[in-house]
Scaffold this motif. Structure first.
Motif, PDB file in Angstrom:
ATOM      1  N   THR A  24       0.920  -1.254   0.042  1.00  0.00           N
ATOM      2  CA  THR A  24       0.006   0.074  -0.100  1.00  0.00           C
ATOM      3  C   THR A  24       0.814   1.274  -0.118  1.00  0.00           C
ATOM      4  N   ILE A  25       0.609   2.081  -0.888  1.00  0.00           N
ATOM      5  CA  ILE A  25       1.270   3.358  -0.880  1.00  0.00           C
ATOM      6  C   ILE A  25       0.305   4.636  -0.698  1.00  0.00           C
TER       7      ILE A  25
ATOM      8  N   LEU B 145      -3.053  -2.059   6.036  1.00  0.00           N
ATOM      9  CA  LEU B 145      -2.285  -3.039   6.667  1.00  0.00           C
ATOM     10  C   LEU B 145      -3.285  -4.136   7.550  1.00  0.00           C
ATOM     11  N   LYS B 146      -4.307  -3.448   8.092  1.00  0.00           N
ATOM     12  CA  LYS B 146      -5.137  -4.246   8.770  1.00  0.00           C
ATOM     13  C   LYS B 146      -5.916  -5.261   7.990  1.00  0.00           C
TER      14      LYS B 146
ATOM     15  N   SER C 228       4.314  -1.502   2.974  1.00  0.00           N
ATOM     16  CA  SER C 228       3.880  -0.073   2.956  1.00  0.00           C
ATOM     17  C   SER C 228       4.877   1.143   2.412  1.00  0.00           C
ATOM     18  N   VAL C 229       4.462   2.063   1.975  1.00  0.00           N
ATOM     19  CA  VAL C 229       5.111   3.291   1.441  1.00  0.00           C
ATOM     20  C   VAL C 229       4.345   4.458   1.891  1.00  0.00           C
ATOM     21  N   ILE C 230       4.815   5.076   2.871  1.00  0.00           N
ATOM     22  CA  ILE C 230       4.189   6.278   3.400  1.00  0.00           C
ATOM     23  C   ILE C 230       4.284   7.424   2.673  1.00  0.00           C
TER      24      ILE C 230
ATOM     25  N   THR D  51      -2.878   2.234  -4.320  1.00  0.00           N
ATOM     26  CA  THR D  51      -2.535   3.570  -3.897  1.00  0.00           C
ATOM     27  C   THR D  51      -3.841   4.136  -3.033  1.00  0.00           C
ATOM     28  N   GLY D  52      -3.505   4.940  -2.104  1.00  0.00           N
ATOM     29  CA  GLY D  52      -4.264   5.864  -1.725  1.00  0.00           C
ATOM     30  C   GLY D  52      -4.169   7.212  -1.575  1.00  0.00           C
TER      31      GLY D  52
END
Length: 273
Positions: free
Chosen positions: A7-8, A23-24, A35-37, A77-78
């Motif tokens: 997830t980005i 992630l949950k 994850s990519v923050i 992507t979010g």
């Protein structure tokens, strides 16, 4: 080997949306999450109080590190926040021959803007052309397509505009609509449209529903499902997450990311052509 997804997105300090929700959801669906923050937010169920975007350099470094070591089978992507971040992420994902789910996060549940206006064009020209699935809610679909959605005809017109940008499948989410059913309409390049419906529940605890739904799709794609079954299973995931409320917070509380696994995935989803 366990399926891996990435997830980005932005970090939600309240844990109901963004990286934390993704992630949950991956965990709840039986997928290992990386994850990519892209940004750090100070937020809770009441609102977003501050946002600080990370630099494209550190975002790129995170993604490089993950791709060098993990067998990622699907990306999501979010919150990408600005045009520079969108262009950097799109450039690196374009080299990956993997499913990409784009949740075009624009507005937080409490009303805060999570995407700068000038970034919308970058979303349309850089990221959506390489996307497998895009999951806009109705206000987001209106902004991307430039079409006001008032009925089924305008819904179809807006979906067609988004598909013309290059995305393979667009899910027009019905959470902002009215009625007793929560209905999402799916339009694809190579398939007839269909609609998925589950009961609409009277609750204010819907923070992070878009993140959770798109993350569930990503998880099931990573496990090898084709697009339609992955979407149907994700609809089950979000139905249980909303129904089995945690009742946390003073505002729009988070959904229950444990509920899908607890229910065994047994949910009645109406599939309408």
């Amino acid at each position: 080997m366990i399926a891996c997804a990435c997830t980005i997105a932005g970090s939600d300090s309240g844990g109901g949306a963004g990286i934390q929700a993704d992630l949950k959801t991956f965990q709840g669906a039986g997928v290992y999450g990386t994850s990519v923050i892209t940004a750090v937010t100070a937020q809770n169920t009441v609102g977003v109080y501050q946002i600080e975007a990370l630099t494209p350099t550190i975002i790129s470094a995170q993604l490089n590190a993950i791709q060098a070591d993990f067998p990622i089978q699907a990306y999501k992507t979010g919150m990408l926040f600005d045009a520079t971040i969108i262009k950097q992420v799109a450039k690196q994902l374009d080299t990956q021959n993997m499913p990409i789910v784009v949740d075009p996060v624009m507005i937080a549940k409490g009303g805060a803007s999570l995407l700068q206006l000038e970034a919308i064009e970058a979303l349309k020209t850089n990221l959506l052309p390489i996307a497998t699935i895009c999951t806009p809610n109705l206000p987001e679909a209106e902004i991307i397509s430039g079409i006001e959605i008032t009925d089924d005809q305008s819904l179809q017109q807006a979906a067609k505009k988004i598909l013309e940008l290059g995305v393979q499948t667009v899910i027009m989410k019905g959470g902002h609509a009215t009625g007793t059913q929560a209905s999402d309409t799916v339009f694809s390049v190579n398939e007839s449209p269909y609609r998925l419906s589950t009961p609409r529940y009277e609750t204010k605890h819907t923070h992070g529903t878009g993140c959770t739904f798109s993350a569930a799709i990503t998880a099931h794609l990573a496990q090898g499902m084709s697009v339609k079954p992955a979407i149907i299973e994700a609809k089950k995931f979000i139905d249980r997450a909303i129904f089995d409320s945690l009742n946390l917070g003073h505002g729009h509380g988070p959904t229950n990311h444990f509920a899908y696994k607890k229910s065994g995935g047994v949910v009645d989803v109406q599939l309408l052509s």
